[in-house]
Design an enzyme around this catalytic site. Structure first.
Site, PDB file in Angstrom:
ATOM      1  N   GLN A 129       8.641  -1.710  13.711  1.00  0.00           N
ATOM      2  CA  GLN A 129       7.761  -0.746  13.042  1.00  0.00           C
ATOM      3  C   GLN A 129       6.475  -0.766  13.859  1.00  0.00           C
ATOM      4  O   GLN A 129       5.676  -1.693  13.751  1.00  0.00           O
ATOM      5  CB  GLN A 129       7.518  -1.141  11.578  1.00  0.00           C
ATOM      6  CG  GLN A 129       6.401  -0.362  10.896  1.00  0.00           C
ATOM      7  CD  GLN A 129       6.598   1.153  10.922  1.00  0.00           C
ATOM      8  OE1 GLN A 129       7.693   1.660  10.655  1.00  0.00           O
ATOM      9  NE2 GLN A 129       5.561   1.893  11.287  1.00  0.00           N
ATOM     10  N   CYS A 130       6.282   0.242  14.701  1.00  0.00           N
ATOM     11  CA  CYS A 130       5.145   0.211  15.641  1.00  0.00           C
ATOM     12  C   CYS A 130       3.889   0.898  15.124  1.00  0.00           C
ATOM     13  O   CYS A 130       2.794   0.576  15.575  1.00  0.00           O
ATOM     14  CB  CYS A 130       5.556   0.806  16.978  1.00  0.00           C
ATOM     15  SG  CYS A 130       6.654  -0.292  17.887  1.00  0.00           S
ATOM     16  N   GLN A 131       4.031   1.862  14.221  1.00  0.00           N
ATOM     17  CA  GLN A 131       2.821   2.482  13.677  1.00  0.00           C
ATOM     18  C   GLN A 131       2.161   1.497  12.721  1.00  0.00           C
ATOM     19  O   GLN A 131       2.871   0.817  11.983  1.00  0.00           O
ATOM     20  CB  GLN A 131       3.158   3.774  12.910  1.00  0.00           C
ATOM     21  CG  GLN A 131       1.946   4.654  12.700  1.00  0.00           C
ATOM     22  CD  GLN A 131       2.262   5.961  11.948  1.00  0.00           C
ATOM     23  OE1 GLN A 131       3.284   6.079  11.299  1.00  0.00           O
ATOM     24  NE2 GLN A 131       1.373   6.916  12.032  1.00  0.00           N
ATOM     25  N   GLY A 278       8.711   3.916   3.181  1.00  0.00           N
ATOM     26  CA  GLY A 278       9.765   4.788   2.667  1.00  0.00           C
ATOM     27  C   GLY A 278      10.529   5.390   3.830  1.00  0.00           C
ATOM     28  O   GLY A 278      11.755   5.462   3.839  1.00  0.00           O
ATOM     29  N   GLY A 279       9.762   5.823   4.815  1.00  0.00           N
ATOM     30  CA  GLY A 279      10.375   6.397   5.998  1.00  0.00           C
ATOM     31  C   GLY A 279       9.414   6.322   7.162  1.00  0.00           C
ATOM     32  O   GLY A 279       8.202   6.186   6.957  1.00  0.00           O
ATOM     33  N   ASN A 282      10.296   8.105  13.515  1.00  0.00           N
ATOM     34  CA  ASN A 282      10.633   7.851  14.908  1.00  0.00           C
ATOM     35  C   ASN A 282      11.470   9.016  15.451  1.00  0.00           C
ATOM     36  O   ASN A 282      12.450   9.399  14.836  1.00  0.00           O
ATOM     37  CB  ASN A 282      11.369   6.518  15.025  1.00  0.00           C
ATOM     38  CG  ASN A 282      10.496   5.367  14.559  1.00  0.00           C
ATOM     39  OD1 ASN A 282       9.311   5.306  14.874  1.00  0.00           O
ATOM     40  ND2 ASN A 282      11.059   4.473  13.748  1.00  0.00           N
ATOM     41  N   HIS A 305       9.915  14.930   4.515  1.00  0.00           N
ATOM     42  CA  HIS A 305       8.638  14.432   5.042  1.00  0.00           C
ATOM     43  C   HIS A 305       8.790  13.971   6.500  1.00  0.00           C
ATOM     44  O   HIS A 305       8.027  14.398   7.376  1.00  0.00           O
ATOM     45  CB  HIS A 305       8.125  13.289   4.165  1.00  0.00           C
ATOM     46  CG  HIS A 305       6.813  12.733   4.634  1.00  0.00           C
ATOM     47  ND1 HIS A 305       5.605  13.160   4.146  1.00  0.00           N
ATOM     48  CD2 HIS A 305       6.523  11.800   5.577  1.00  0.00           C
ATOM     49  CE1 HIS A 305       4.625  12.515   4.767  1.00  0.00           C
ATOM     50  NE2 HIS A 305       5.161  11.675   5.633  1.00  0.00           N
ATOM     51  N   GLU A 306       9.771  13.125   6.745  1.00  0.00           N
ATOM     52  CA  GLU A 306       9.914  12.589   8.116  1.00  0.00           C
ATOM     53  C   GLU A 306      10.322  13.700   9.084  1.00  0.00           C
ATOM     54  O   GLU A 306       9.890  13.709  10.239  1.00  0.00           O
ATOM     55  CB  GLU A 306      10.898  11.420   8.140  1.00  0.00           C
ATOM     56  CG  GLU A 306      10.566  10.255   7.196  1.00  0.00           C
ATOM     57  CD  GLU A 306       9.105   9.818   7.177  1.00  0.00           C
ATOM     58  OE1 GLU A 306       8.413   9.999   8.205  1.00  0.00           O
ATOM     59  OE2 GLU A 306       8.642   9.323   6.130  1.00  0.00           O
ATOM     60  N   ASP A 385      -3.677  -0.919   8.757  1.00  0.00           N
ATOM     61  CA  ASP A 385      -2.735  -1.292   7.688  1.00  0.00           C
ATOM     62  C   ASP A 385      -3.471  -1.664   6.392  1.00  0.00           C
ATOM     63  O   ASP A 385      -2.933  -1.524   5.307  1.00  0.00           O
ATOM     64  CB  ASP A 385      -1.867  -2.486   8.114  1.00  0.00           C
ATOM     65  CG  ASP A 385      -0.892  -2.112   9.221  1.00  0.00           C
ATOM     66  OD1 ASP A 385      -0.562  -0.915   9.364  1.00  0.00           O
ATOM     67  OD2 ASP A 385      -0.475  -3.028   9.960  1.00  0.00           O
ATOM     68  N   TYR A 393      -3.016  11.623   3.173  1.00  0.00           N
ATOM     69  CA  TYR A 393      -1.883  12.450   2.755  1.00  0.00           C
ATOM     70  C   TYR A 393      -2.336  13.534   1.776  1.00  0.00           C
ATOM     71  O   TYR A 393      -2.100  14.721   1.974  1.00  0.00           O
ATOM     72  CB  TYR A 393      -0.824  11.593   2.040  1.00  0.00           C
ATOM     73  CG  TYR A 393      -0.101  10.597   2.887  1.00  0.00           C
ATOM     74  CD1 TYR A 393      -0.725   9.422   3.295  1.00  0.00           C
ATOM     75  CD2 TYR A 393       1.227  10.793   3.273  1.00  0.00           C
ATOM     76  CE1 TYR A 393      -0.043   8.479   4.060  1.00  0.00           C
ATOM     77  CE2 TYR A 393       1.917   9.860   4.042  1.00  0.00           C
ATOM     78  CZ  TYR A 393       1.274   8.706   4.430  1.00  0.00           C
ATOM     79  OH  TYR A 393       1.943   7.780   5.190  1.00  0.00           O
ATOM     80  N   ARG A 562       9.341  -2.851   0.519  1.00  0.00           N
ATOM     81  CA  ARG A 562       8.583  -1.606   0.725  1.00  0.00           C
ATOM     82  C   ARG A 562       7.195  -1.782   0.137  1.00  0.00           C
ATOM     83  O   ARG A 562       7.045  -2.123  -1.047  1.00  0.00           O
ATOM     84  CB  ARG A 562       9.338  -0.450   0.055  1.00  0.00           C
ATOM     85  CG  ARG A 562       8.727   0.902   0.323  1.00  0.00           C
ATOM     86  CD  ARG A 562       9.562   2.020  -0.268  1.00  0.00           C
ATOM     87  NE  ARG A 562       8.882   3.291  -0.150  1.00  0.00           N
ATOM     88  CZ  ARG A 562       9.314   4.419  -0.691  1.00  0.00           C
ATOM     89  NH1 ARG A 562      10.452   4.429  -1.389  1.00  0.00           N
ATOM     90  NH2 ARG A 562       8.638   5.528  -0.542  1.00  0.00           N
TER      91      ARG A 562
HETATM   92  N1  BES Z   1       4.265   7.657   9.275  1.00  0.00           N
HETATM   93  C1  BES Z   1       4.420   7.291   7.917  1.00  0.00           C
HETATM   94  C2  BES Z   1       4.582   5.803   7.722  1.00  0.00           C
HETATM   95  C3  BES Z   1       3.445   4.983   8.284  1.00  0.00           C
HETATM   96  C4  BES Z   1       2.130   5.363   8.141  1.00  0.00           C
HETATM   97  C5  BES Z   1       3.714   3.809   8.920  1.00  0.00           C
HETATM   98  C6  BES Z   1       1.112   4.580   8.665  1.00  0.00           C
HETATM   99  C7  BES Z   1       2.697   3.042   9.445  1.00  0.00           C
HETATM  100  C8  BES Z   1       1.391   3.418   9.318  1.00  0.00           C
HETATM  101  C9  BES Z   1       5.594   8.017   7.271  1.00  0.00           C
HETATM  102  O1  BES Z   1       5.790   9.299   7.740  1.00  0.00           O
HETATM  103  C10 BES Z   1       5.307   8.143   5.807  1.00  0.00           C
HETATM  104  O2  BES Z   1       4.337   8.775   5.479  1.00  0.00           O
HETATM  105  N2  BES Z   1       6.149   7.591   4.955  1.00  0.00           N
HETATM  106  C11 BES Z   1       6.014   7.718   3.533  1.00  0.00           C
HETATM  107  C12 BES Z   1       7.065   8.702   3.055  1.00  0.00           C
HETATM  108  C13 BES Z   1       6.693   9.498   1.860  1.00  0.00           C
HETATM  109  C14 BES Z   1       5.351  10.168   1.965  1.00  0.00           C
HETATM  110  C15 BES Z   1       7.752  10.520   1.541  1.00  0.00           C
HETATM  111  C16 BES Z   1       6.261   6.349   2.899  1.00  0.00           C
HETATM  112  O3  BES Z   1       6.673   5.442   3.598  1.00  0.00           O
HETATM  113  O4  BES Z   1       6.022   6.182   1.723  1.00  0.00           O
HETATM  114 ZN    ZN Z   2       4.232  10.592   7.081  1.00  0.00          ZN
END
Ligand code: BES
Ligand code: ZN
Length: 613
Positions: A129-131, A278-279, A282, A305-306, A385, A393, A562
């Site tokens: 998980q790089c982000q 959640g997702g 990548n 979303h992804e 983080d 969002y 999660r």
């Molecule tokens: N890019 C994000 C996940 C993320 C954000 C990872 C910041 C690391 C740092 C991903 O697209 C996301 O927003 N996931 C949401 C999904 C939801 C909004 C449907 C999640 O994980 O909850």
């Molecule tokens: Zn997102």
């Protein structure tokens, strides 16, 4: 010398990386990866090139042509707690450097699962998980989204395993001795029980989209450009294939709204339950939590979303994390447009309503740190983080929705397509967006207070809740709960997870224990298979001091990683003047569960403990 990104040692005077070529040797017994990283810069450079690393050991830096060593130094320990350590390489008129390095077992990007921690219990598993800023804990790089790079990778893994990446798979073949990049100090690289998986990504991506997973993987075909991958367990694969059967329809809707899908494949990887998000978008291989597989609308929402990130985020990328709303606000807007087409206006309104509650709650959570209620933030010295929230969002979504209301949907759709066409494969900031907005929608600045929206704190007065009968009904039922009336069975007969989630979110923070128990006695929310519902209820139970739910809390904290679930539960246990026994309970559960959490999730829970003592 000026930084381009508050989260990177990359220097604005240095050429950016355009290509990364990686050879990775996976050593499961030690949970480490040895890497040979060949960086290609946009232009030859002379001087001290600075790169990002975190918990890497560097054994050599070489000129790739002559293999002669180049002088290098790592910034002294202790590392910067947010950025890690800078690696300085002295070069003279060079556009390429080859770095030999090794990860540590606690690399922040990587979760290593031992066989007992996997579904099939026979093989280990590792995934990335790089982000936001974890790519640097795998290989040295200019770890800023301002540096978009193509990449190729050779993953040397045990023969019984296979690999997937955010890239095109080009080969699976036995290893050859020459490919260790000079690091072939012994024969392990080309032993008989090893295999090399080769990948190529020839579209430039920011480093946070670098991704792989290695394990005993299987897949099902679910569409012309989509496979669902997961651990090779028929039950998991079948459930995933069913949950994501509608993916091609979702992609087509996305293309209709936002233009051609540029990444060729849209495969999905369902990870173990410890996946911290959640997702994760990548490219070519979206990573997903298994908790969305429950046969209702939620799976499609996360996929929408992804997928939406394929345009907003992966094509147009925030230049650095101060402008994160450009990724997530746009994507939330795009996700809801897709959901509206696929699942109807009412579902989209429900999502907007759930998002609205989340925004109100997070603005409250940051009341002592208003910086993080802005869209454009200043994150210097801050770990992204630690300040992750729904603000980028949902406030981002609200901002775009406000502009849509002002100019009308047809004009906004045209604007969006032009925005994507103009900036694709670029990394941009808030001002570039605003300039483009003002140039293409003359007079918008007179109608919408763009400065207040992007630089102001809190929720602007012209933000709004969704207009929907179902949404209003649920909110008013939650209001009535305060007066002691519980929803009747006929009122909730059609409710799915999202309706309950919204209902629970709208209940007051402190509810009498007797009321919490009565609600659960009737609707069994504490055992819901839907984690959003279960966690929403357990949070209420903790605040009301209902200790009979603590075994369910413990079970939940031990079966999923999660952060959307960990954060509220741990926070509810330790925040404010919470009872001492709750804190002791939280710490015990964490100490027993944390081996199963991804390092990022571990860090976030530790930060919660540090904040609330
Ligand atoms: N890019 C994000 C996940 C993320 C954000 C990872 C910041 C690391 C740092 C991903 O697209 C996301 O927003 N996931 C949401 C999904 C939801 C909004 C449907 C999640 O994980 O909850
Ligand atoms: Zn997102």
């Amino acid at each position: 010398m000026a930084p381009v990104d508050p989260h990177s040692f990359t220097d604005s005077d240095h050429p950016l990386t355009t290509h990364v070529s990686l050879t990775l040797y996976f050593d499961f017994p030690s949970s480490t990866i040895s890497a040979a990283t060949l960086l290609t810069l946009a232009a030859p450079f002379s001087g001290e090139l600075t790169l990002d690393t975190r918990s890497l050991s560097i054994s050599a830096v070489l000129d790739p042509l002559s293999l002669s060593p180049l002088p290098f130094s790592l910034s002294p320990s202790p590392p910067d707690p947010v950025l890690g350590q800078s690696l300085t390489v002295t070069v003279s008129d060079k556009a390429e450097v080859l770095i030999l390095s090794k990860t540590s077992a606690d690399s922040s990007a990587l979760q290593w699962l031992s066989p007992p921690q996997t579904f099939n219990k026979t093989h280990p598993f590792v995934y990335t998980q790089c982000q936001a800023i974890h790519a640097r804990s795998i290989f040295p790089c200019q770890d800023t989204p301002a540096a978009r790079t193509k990449y190729s990778a050779k993953l040397n893994v045990p023969r019984k395993l296979s690999a997937v990446m955010s890239a095109k798979h080009v080969d699976r073949r036995p290893p050859v001795a020459a490919e260790a990049g000079g690091a072939c100090e012994d024969s392990i690289w080309c032993a008989e029980d090893r295999i090399v998986e080769e990948f190529v990504m020839d579209q430039p991506i920011p480093p946070y989209l670098f991704a792989f997973a290695v394990g005993e993987l299987g897949f099902r075909e679910v569409g012309p450009r989509t496979r669902v991958y997961s651990e090779a367990t028929p039950a998991v694969l079948d459930a995933a294939a069913e949950e994501f059967a509608g993916t091609e329809e979702i992609i087509r809707v996305g293309e209709k709204l936002f233009g051609a899908y540029e990444w060729e494949r849209f495969d999905l990887l369902v990870l173990p339950p410890s996946f911290p998000y959640g997702g994760m978008e990548n490219p070519r291989m979206v990573f997903l939590t298994p908790t969305v597989i429950k046969g209702d609308a939620a799976g499609a929402q996360v996929v929408a979303h992804e997928l939406a990130h394929s345009w907003t985020g992966n094509l147009i990328t925030n230049k650095n994390n101060d402008h994160f709303w450009l990724n997530e606000g746009f994507t939330t807007y795009a996700e809801r447009r897709i959901v509206e087409e696929v699942q109807g206006e009412e579902r989209a309104a429900m999502n907007i309503g759930i998002g609205w509650r989340g925004l109100v709650e997070d603005v409250e959570r940051f009341k002592d740190n208003l910086e993080f209620t802005k869209l454009k933030t200043n994150q210097a010295g801050v770990d992204p983080d630690d300040v992750y929230s729904s603000v980028p969002y949902e406030k981002g979504f609200q901002f775009l929705w406000r502009i849509e209301r002002q100019i009308g949907r047809p004009a906004f759709d045209e604007f969006l397509k032009k925005y994507i066409g103009t900036f694709k494969f670029q990394s941009i900031d808030t001002d570039m967006f605003l300039d483009f907005l003002k140039a293409n929608i003359p007079g918008i600045g007179d109608e919408v207070d763009l400065k207040l929206w992007t630089e102001g704190t809190g929720i602007p007065p012209d933000a709004m809740e969704p207009v929907s009968d179902l949404y209003s009904k649920i909110v008013s039922l939650a209001e009535e709960f305060k007066l002691g009336r519980m929803p009747r069975e006929d009122e909730v007969a059609d409710w799915h997870g999202q309706e309950w989630e919204l209902y629970l979110e709208n209940l007051p923070k402190s509810v009498e224990a007797s009321q919490v128990r009565a609600l659960d006695a009737r609707y069994r929310l504490s055992e819901s298979k839907n984690y959003e519902v279960r966690v929403g209820f357990l949070k209420l139970g903790i605040s009301a001091g209902c200790r009979e739910y603590y075994s369910e809390v413990e079970k939940t904290l031990k079966e999923v990683g999660r952060m959307l679930y960990l954060r509220p539960l741990y926070t509810a246990l330790v925040q404010g003047d919470g009872k001492e026994e709750d804190k002791v309970f939280a710490r015990r559960v964490f100490s027993e569960a944390c081996d199963c959490y991804h390092p990022i999730a571990k860090g976030v829970v530790e930060a919660i403990f540090a904040k609330f003592g």
